[in-house]
Motif scaffolding. Structure first.
Motif, mmCIF file in Angstrom:
data_model
loop_
_atom_site.group_PDB
_atom_site.id
_atom_site.type_symbol
_atom_site.label_atom_id
_atom_site.label_comp_id
_atom_site.label_asym_id
_atom_site.label_seq_id
_atom_site.Cartn_x
_atom_site.Cartn_y
_atom_site.Cartn_z
ATOM 1 N N GLN A 107 0.836 -1.207 0.000
ATOM 2 C CA GLN A 107 0.000 0.000 0.000
ATOM 3 C C GLN A 107 0.867 1.253 0.000
ATOM 4 N N ARG A 108 1.958 1.209 0.771
ATOM 5 C CA ARG A 108 2.878 2.348 0.809
ATOM 6 C C ARG A 108 3.508 2.583 -0.552
ATOM 7 N N ARG A 109 3.922 1.514 -1.233
ATOM 8 C CA ARG A 109 4.476 1.629 -2.584
ATOM 9 C C ARG A 109 3.462 2.270 -3.523
ATOM 10 N N GLN A 110 2.214 1.806 -3.438
ATOM 11 C CA GLN A 110 1.184 2.317 -4.337
ATOM 12 C C GLN A 110 0.953 3.810 -4.127
ATOM 13 N N VAL A 111 0.935 4.242 -2.874
ATOM 14 C CA VAL A 111 0.746 5.661 -2.563
ATOM 15 C C VAL A 111 1.900 6.491 -3.131
ATOM 16 N N LEU A 112 3.123 6.011 -2.935
ATOM 17 C CA LEU A 112 4.292 6.735 -3.435
ATOM 18 C C LEU A 112 4.248 6.876 -4.948
ATOM 19 N N LEU A 113 3.897 5.797 -5.654
ATOM 20 C CA LEU A 113 3.867 5.825 -7.114
ATOM 21 C C LEU A 113 2.725 6.701 -7.633
ATOM 22 N N GLU A 114 1.581 6.624 -6.987
ATOM 23 C CA GLU A 114 0.445 7.463 -7.414
ATOM 24 C C GLU A 114 0.770 8.941 -7.228
ATOM 25 N N ASN A 115 1.408 9.282 -6.125
ATOM 26 C CA ASN A 115 1.804 10.681 -5.895
ATOM 27 C C ASN A 115 2.799 11.145 -6.958
ATOM 28 N N ALA A 116 3.741 10.265 -7.320
ATOM 29 C CA ALA A 116 4.729 10.612 -8.339
ATOM 30 C C ALA A 116 4.065 10.832 -9.694
ATOM 31 N N ARG A 117 3.110 9.992 -10.036
ATOM 32 C CA ARG A 117 2.409 10.149 -11.329
ATOM 33 C C ARG A 117 1.602 11.436 -11.348
ATOM 34 N N ARG A 118 0.999 11.789 -10.217
ATOM 35 C CA ARG A 118 0.243 13.058 -10.155
ATOM 36 C C ARG A 118 1.178 14.252 -10.332
ATOM 37 N N ARG A 119 2.347 14.182 -9.709
ATOM 38 C CA ARG A 119 3.325 15.268 -9.865
ATOM 39 C C ARG A 119 3.762 15.399 -11.320
ATOM 40 N N LEU A 120 3.930 14.266 -11.982
ATOM 41 C CA LEU A 120 4.329 14.291 -13.390
ATOM 42 C C LEU A 120 3.231 14.910 -14.247
ATOM 43 N N LEU A 121 1.982 14.513 -14.023
ATOM 44 C CA LEU A 121 0.867 15.063 -14.800
ATOM 45 C C LEU A 121 0.745 16.569 -14.582
ATOM 46 N N ALA A 122 0.924 17.011 -13.345
ATOM 47 C CA ALA A 122 0.853 18.449 -13.059
ATOM 48 C C ALA A 122 1.971 19.183 -13.781
ATOM 49 N N ARG A 123 3.142 18.576 -13.817
ATOM 50 C CA ARG A 123 4.282 19.187 -14.496
ATOM 51 C C ARG A 123 4.009 19.325 -15.989
ATOM 52 N N VAL A 124 3.544 18.233 -16.613
ATOM 53 C CA VAL A 124 3.273 18.243 -18.051
ATOM 54 C C VAL A 124 2.172 19.251 -18.378
ATOM 55 N N GLY A 125 1.148 19.303 -17.530
ATOM 56 C CA GLY A 125 0.029 20.210 -17.782
ATOM 57 C C GLY A 125 0.363 21.672 -17.612
ATOM 58 N N SER A 126 1.491 21.966 -16.967
ATOM 59 C CA SER A 126 1.857 23.368 -16.720
ATOM 60 C C SER A 126 2.587 24.004 -17.895
ATOM 61 N N HIS A 127 2.934 23.208 -18.929
ATOM 62 C CA HIS A 127 3.689 23.718 -20.071
ATOM 63 C C HIS A 127 2.826 23.718 -21.331
ATOM 64 N N SER A 128 3.041 24.719 -22.175
ATOM 65 C CA SER A 128 2.404 24.727 -23.490
ATOM 66 C C SER A 128 3.198 23.829 -24.419
ATOM 67 N N ALA A 131 7.189 22.935 -23.737
ATOM 68 C CA ALA A 131 7.425 21.658 -23.068
ATOM 69 C C ALA A 131 8.731 21.019 -23.524
ATOM 70 N N ASP A 132 9.382 20.358 -22.598
ATOM 71 C CA ASP A 132 10.556 19.541 -22.919
ATOM 72 C C ASP A 132 10.055 18.108 -23.011
ATOM 73 N N LEU A 133 9.589 17.738 -24.195
ATOM 74 C CA LEU A 133 8.919 16.459 -24.373
ATOM 75 C C LEU A 133 9.827 15.286 -24.037
ATOM 76 N N SER A 134 11.084 15.387 -24.439
ATOM 77 C CA SER A 134 12.009 14.289 -24.217
ATOM 78 C C SER A 134 12.258 14.078 -22.727
ATOM 79 N N PHE A 135 12.465 15.165 -21.980
ATOM 80 C CA PHE A 135 12.719 15.022 -20.548
ATOM 81 C C PHE A 135 11.491 14.500 -19.820
ATOM 82 N N ASP A 136 10.308 15.006 -20.185
ATOM 83 C CA ASP A 136 9.082 14.524 -19.538
ATOM 84 C C ASP A 136 8.904 13.031 -19.784
ATOM 85 N N HIS A 137 9.265 12.575 -20.997
ATOM 86 C CA HIS A 137 9.177 11.144 -21.295
ATOM 87 C C HIS A 137 10.157 10.368 -20.426
#
Length: 413
Positions: free
Chosen positions: A122-143, A147-153
């Protein structure tokens, strides 16, 4: 410390156990020993023998930096303290342990604050879900254009790589997730420096990031391109041009090409003889073209994805030698992304640039047939969404998408 009671058994076997009661507190263990202990006691079972091979294998696969010798020493300490019964077999005069059993697993789990298998999952799942949310927020903040598509990938691939590493303990998973987002923060803030500088900014110690952690980061990230360097960053230049610092002058044409530290290029006072810039991504192609350059052409090697420091140098050079540019990168999605990133420096300086010998003609004319990778396919839609994408590069991207192939410029340049 209690005395050890030795009980000898048939077939060169024996057991050892401390004579005293099970302890009520823990000795000071190292951080790695505590991680191994929490891993070992975190199982749901409460009795039975734990075989040496399986316990050491489990620790080695889940705890960074763990060696067999560390496990042997830890079991001996647990035995001396009174936490385990050690089962041993005589071998060449020595008595290595073959298994152990806990004397009071529940008490040890309580003292360690250990978690169950389900809690760790459960702890692993929480950590990974939080990381994915941070990534989505990062990607969504750029036009699309910013965007640095390669780095985001690369960031997404690092997270998914950790998701697949199910043997990784939650503590180790959290450490690595913190590292990759530290890389992202370093890149986003435009910082440049050596690996020691990055380590100090992340963990308050210049050597706080272990060698195995650097190796893991290198799997997913171009650290040099992100401004996290082993050594000083440099610029490679060729052509019949001269570089001047005060009264000192360097004639580049005296040699095939030159390597100059970025810090020195930033303090350059004059650069003479430049009527056109030419930038080449592939190192072999750069060296080939450096042999016979047209008069007035200054040639630069683009070291893959350019770092902020390298782009800062380009901006400084254009102030001293304002001239149009030709940019030659690989006929692949990453090459298109690099060309646009570097070309933006000329746009910001109000100067023209054009993609050169990296179009659909080169792609279709070469005998190379390299299929697009998953990363390439994911980059293409973002590239095509860029409003300022040059027409020739748009046609190239559409051809790569249609044909499912890419190529490296070394084949034709």
């Amino acid at each position: 410390m209690s005395a050890l009671i030795e009980t000898y058994l048939p077939k060169n076997r024996r057991t050892r156990v401390a004579s005293g009661d099970v302890p009520t507190k823990l000795r000071p263990f190292s951080a790695m020993e505590l991680e191994v202990l929490r891993l070992w006691v975190g199982e749901d079972e409460t009795h039975g023998k734990h075989k040496r091979e399986s316990m050491l294998k489990k620790a080695k696969s889940k705890v960074d930096g763990f060696d067999i010798e560390d496990g042997d020493l830890l079991v001996e300490r647990l035995l001396q303290d009174g936490w385990v019964i050690s089962f041993e077999m005589k071998n060449d005069g020595a008595w290595p342990w073959t298994a152990f059993s806990w004397r009071d697993l529940a008490r040890l789990q309580t003292l360690l604050g250990a978690t169950s298998v389900l809690q760790r999952q459960q702890r692993r799942q929480v950590l990974l879900e939080n990381a994915r949310r941070r990534l989505l927020a990062r990607v969504g903040s750029h036009s699309p254009d910013d965007a640095d598509l390669s780095f985001d990938h690369d960031l997404a691939q690092a997270i998914e790589g950790l998701a697949k590493a199910k043997a990784l303990a939650p503590e180790a998973l959290e450490h690595r997730l913190n590292l990759i987002f530290a890389v992202a923060n370093w890149r986003d803030s435009g910082q440049q420096g050596m690996r020691n500088d990055f380590a100090l900014s992340v963990r308050d110690g210049t050597k706080a990031i272990e060698a195995h952690e650097w190796r893991w980061l290198e799997v997913f990230f171009d650290l040099e391109g992100l401004g996290i360097s082993r050594f000083s960053q440099t610029a490679w230049i060729a052509g019949d041009v001269s570089l001047s610092w005060g009264t000192r002058k360097l004639d580049v044409a005296a040699v095939h090409f030159l390597c100059v530290p970025l810090k020195d290029m930033l303090t350059l006072e004059r650069i003479e003889g430049v009527r056109q810039w030419w930038l080449i991504e592939n190192r072999t192609s750069f060296e080939r073209q450096a042999r016979e350059l047209p008069a007035g052409t200054a040639l630069l090697w683009m070291p893959g994805r350019p770092s902020f420091g390298w782009l800062e140098m380009i901006a400084a050079l254009l102030v001293k030698a304002a001239a149009p540019a030709r940019i030659s990168a690989d006929a692949d999605p990453a090459g298109v992304d690099i060309a646009c990133t570097v070309g933006a420096q000329w746009e910001q300086a109000g100067l023209p640039w054009e993609p050169y010998r990296m179009g659909v003609e080169e792609l279709m004319g070469t005998r190379q047939f390299w299929p697009l990778a998953d990363k390439d396919r994911q980059l293409l839609p973002g590239l095509l969404a860029r409003e300022g994408l040059p027409v020739s590069l748009r046609i190239l991207c559409e051809a790569m998408q249609r044909e499912g192939r890419k190529a490296e410029q070394e084949a034709w340049l």
